[in-house]
Design a protein around this motif. Sequence first.
Motif, PDB file in Angstrom:
ATOM      1  N   SER A  74       0.834  -1.210   0.000  1.00 13.01           N
ATOM      2  CA  SER A  74       0.000   0.000   0.000  1.00 13.01           C
ATOM      3  C   SER A  74       0.864   1.252   0.000  1.00 13.01           C
ATOM      4  CB  SER A  74      -0.916   0.015   1.223  1.00 13.01           C
ATOM      5  OG  SER A  74      -1.757  -1.111   1.230  1.00 13.01           O
ATOM      6  N   SER A  75       1.913   1.261   0.799  1.00 10.99           N
ATOM      7  CA  SER A  75       2.806   2.418   0.865  1.00 10.99           C
ATOM      8  C   SER A  75       3.523   2.646  -0.454  1.00 10.99           C
ATOM      9  CB  SER A  75       3.845   2.242   1.985  1.00 10.99           C
ATOM     10  OG  SER A  75       3.222   2.253   3.235  1.00 10.99           O
ATOM     11  N   ALA A  76       3.982   1.567  -1.076  1.00  7.46           N
ATOM     12  CA  ALA A  76       4.683   1.691  -2.354  1.00  7.46           C
ATOM     13  C   ALA A  76       3.753   2.257  -3.427  1.00  7.46           C
ATOM     14  CB  ALA A  76       5.236   0.333  -2.784  1.00  7.46           C
ATOM     15  N   THR A  77       2.524   1.766  -3.454  1.00  9.43           N
ATOM     16  CA  THR A  77       1.556   2.260  -4.433  1.00  9.43           C
ATOM     17  C   THR A  77       1.242   3.728  -4.189  1.00  9.43           C
ATOM     18  OG1 THR A  77       0.575   0.052  -4.595  1.00  9.43           O
ATOM     19  CG2 THR A  77      -0.765   1.905  -5.382  1.00  9.43           C
ATOM     20  N   LEU A  78       0.986   4.067  -2.938  1.00  8.84           N
ATOM     21  CA  LEU A  78       0.677   5.446  -2.581  1.00  8.84           C
ATOM     22  C   LEU A  78       1.864   6.365  -2.850  1.00  8.84           C
ATOM     23  CD1 LEU A  78      -1.415   7.354  -1.340  1.00  8.84           C
ATOM     24  CD2 LEU A  78      -0.484   6.772   0.904  1.00  8.84           C
ATOM     25  N   GLY A  79       3.071   5.893  -2.534  1.00 12.46           N
ATOM     26  CA  GLY A  79       4.267   6.687  -2.779  1.00 12.46           C
ATOM     27  C   GLY A  79       4.477   6.960  -4.253  1.00 12.46           C
ATOM     28  N   ALA A  80       4.245   5.953  -5.089  1.00 11.56           N
ATOM     29  CA  ALA A  80       4.397   6.141  -6.530  1.00 11.56           C
ATOM     30  C   ALA A  80       3.386   7.151  -7.049  1.00 11.56           C
ATOM     31  CB  ALA A  80       4.235   4.801  -7.246  1.00 11.56           C
ATOM     32  N   ARG A  81       2.165   7.070  -6.562  1.00 13.39           N
ATOM     33  CA  ARG A  81       1.134   8.019  -7.005  1.00 13.39           C
ATOM     34  C   ARG A  81       1.418   9.423  -6.494  1.00 13.39           C
ATOM     35  NH1 ARG A  81      -4.325   4.377  -6.133  1.00 13.39           N
ATOM     36  NH2 ARG A  81      -3.963   3.016  -7.910  1.00 13.39           N
ATOM     37  N   SER A  82       1.931   9.532  -5.280  1.00 16.58           N
ATOM     38  CA  SER A  82       2.228  10.849  -4.709  1.00 16.58           C
ATOM     39  C   SER A  82       3.356  11.542  -5.455  1.00 16.58           C
ATOM     40  CB  SER A  82       2.614  10.705  -3.232  1.00 16.58           C
ATOM     41  OG  SER A  82       1.543  10.207  -2.483  1.00 16.58           O
ATOM     42  N   GLY A  83       4.245  10.756  -6.046  1.00 17.43           N
ATOM     43  CA  GLY A  83       5.391  11.332  -6.739  1.00 17.43           C
ATOM     44  C   GLY A  83       5.094  11.840  -8.133  1.00 17.43           C
ATOM     45  N   ARG A  84       3.893  11.582  -8.635  1.00 12.31           N
ATOM     46  CA  ARG A  84       3.552  12.057  -9.981  1.00 12.31           C
ATOM     47  C   ARG A  84       3.526  13.578 -10.007  1.00 12.31           C
ATOM     48  NH1 ARG A  84      -1.374   7.913 -10.985  1.00 12.31           N
ATOM     49  NH2 ARG A  84      -0.124   6.068 -11.305  1.00 12.31           N
ATOM     50  N   GLY A  85       4.139  14.134 -11.036  1.00  7.09           N
ATOM     51  CA  GLY A  85       4.144  15.582 -11.175  1.00  7.09           C
ATOM     52  C   GLY A  85       5.270  16.257 -10.417  1.00  7.09           C
ATOM     53  N   ILE A  86       6.105  15.487  -9.738  1.00  7.77           N
ATOM     54  CA  ILE A  86       7.237  16.054  -9.006  1.00  7.77           C
ATOM     55  C   ILE A  86       8.509  15.619  -9.716  1.00  7.77           C
ATOM     56  CG2 ILE A  86       8.451  16.128  -6.812  1.00  7.77           C
ATOM     57  CD1 ILE A  86       5.825  15.419  -5.465  1.00  7.77           C
ATOM     58  N   ALA A  87       9.425  16.554  -9.888  1.00  9.62           N
ATOM     59  CA  ALA A  87      10.675  16.240 -10.579  1.00  9.62           C
ATOM     60  C   ALA A  87      11.843  16.863  -9.840  1.00  9.62           C
ATOM     61  CB  ALA A  87      10.619  16.755 -12.017  1.00  9.62           C
ATOM     62  N   GLY A  88      13.047  16.444 -10.231  1.00 14.05           N
ATOM     63  CA  GLY A  88      14.257  17.046  -9.684  1.00 14.05           C
ATOM     64  C   GLY A  88      14.589  16.569  -8.293  1.00 14.05           C
ATOM     65  N   GLY A  89      15.123  17.498  -7.502  1.00 13.59           N
ATOM     66  CA  GLY A  89      15.592  17.169  -6.155  1.00 13.59           C
ATOM     67  C   GLY A  89      14.511  16.642  -5.239  1.00 13.59           C
ATOM     68  N   SER A  90      13.309  17.187  -5.344  1.00 11.14           N
ATOM     69  CA  SER A  90      12.211  16.730  -4.486  1.00 11.14           C
ATOM     70  C   SER A  90      11.842  15.282  -4.777  1.00 11.14           C
ATOM     71  CB  SER A  90      10.980  17.618  -4.674  1.00 11.14           C
ATOM     72  OG  SER A  90      11.246  18.917  -4.232  1.00 11.14           O
ATOM     73  N   GLN A  91      11.878  14.920  -6.063  1.00 11.97           N
ATOM     74  CA  GLN A  91      11.565  13.543  -6.438  1.00 11.97           C
ATOM     75  C   GLN A  91      12.612  12.592  -5.871  1.00 11.97           C
ATOM     76  OE1 GLN A  91      11.991  12.502 -10.582  1.00 11.97           O
ATOM     77  NE2 GLN A  91      10.224  11.120 -10.471  1.00 11.97           N
ATOM     78  N   ARG A  92      13.890  12.948  -6.018  1.00 11.28           N
ATOM     79  CA  ARG A  92      14.967  12.105  -5.478  1.00 11.28           C
ATOM     80  C   ARG A  92      14.885  12.019  -3.960  1.00 11.28           C
ATOM     81  NH1 ARG A  92      17.741  14.756  -9.371  1.00 11.28           N
ATOM     82  NH2 ARG A  92      18.619  16.227  -7.894  1.00 11.28           N
ATOM     83  N   GLN A  93      14.588  13.140  -3.333  1.00 10.82           N
ATOM     84  CA  GLN A  93      14.477  13.167  -1.878  1.00 10.82           C
ATOM     85  C   GLN A  93      13.378  12.228  -1.400  1.00 10.82           C
ATOM     86  OE1 GLN A  93      13.099  16.903  -0.182  1.00 10.82           O
ATOM     87  NE2 GLN A  93      14.588  16.726   1.480  1.00 10.82           N
TER      88      GLN A  93
END
Length: 198
Positions: A74-93
């Motif tokens: 559940s966390s992995a799925t939610l994390g992947a969805r939360s990361g959509r639209g984010i790029a660069g340093g924030s995505q790596r962080q």
Amino acid sequence: MNEVDDREPADAAAALRIIQAQQADTAARIGPRVGWFFLIWGAVWLVNGLLYFLAPGPVATWGAVAAVVAGVASSATLGARSGRGIAGGSQRQGLLYGLTWPAVMLGLGVLVGGMAGPLGLTGAQLGVLIPALFAFVAGALYAVSGAVWTYVANFVTGLWIMAVGIASVFVGLPGNALVLGVGVGGALLAVGVWELRR
């Protein structure tokens, strides 16, 4: 892009307002999802605590494994969805932070498993020590992330979880499971509800 986005800001103050509006929009889209992580892991801790308190043995072990696997998925799925639209340093962080949890928890499991034999710990001792260590380390991760991102809810929750982990050692079996389930799980569920309402 709309008409406002096409125009260049008139001055530095206008540019700052545009940046703040974009940050607020991103926070509005991503922020509430944080509450779901708290709810997921609060439920896992509560289920595991109740299982080990009410039905210690193989039933609790298999139930705990199933709950943790469901939590990870559940966390992995939610994390992947939360990361959509984010790029660069924030995505790596976000990615590195998300990977830290399983790495630390798996490492802790291997460490404790490797130490159990040489130290001659009994089953009862391990039954008290292992869950307390997992709670303490999880609390430390929450507290550190709260300190790094100045996220007070994470920081306070982390300190609370560490305290519950310590307290559980003094309760002994099987009460420690109930203390951890209610103390850790209940706290995470409360913070999750608070996050979603806010």
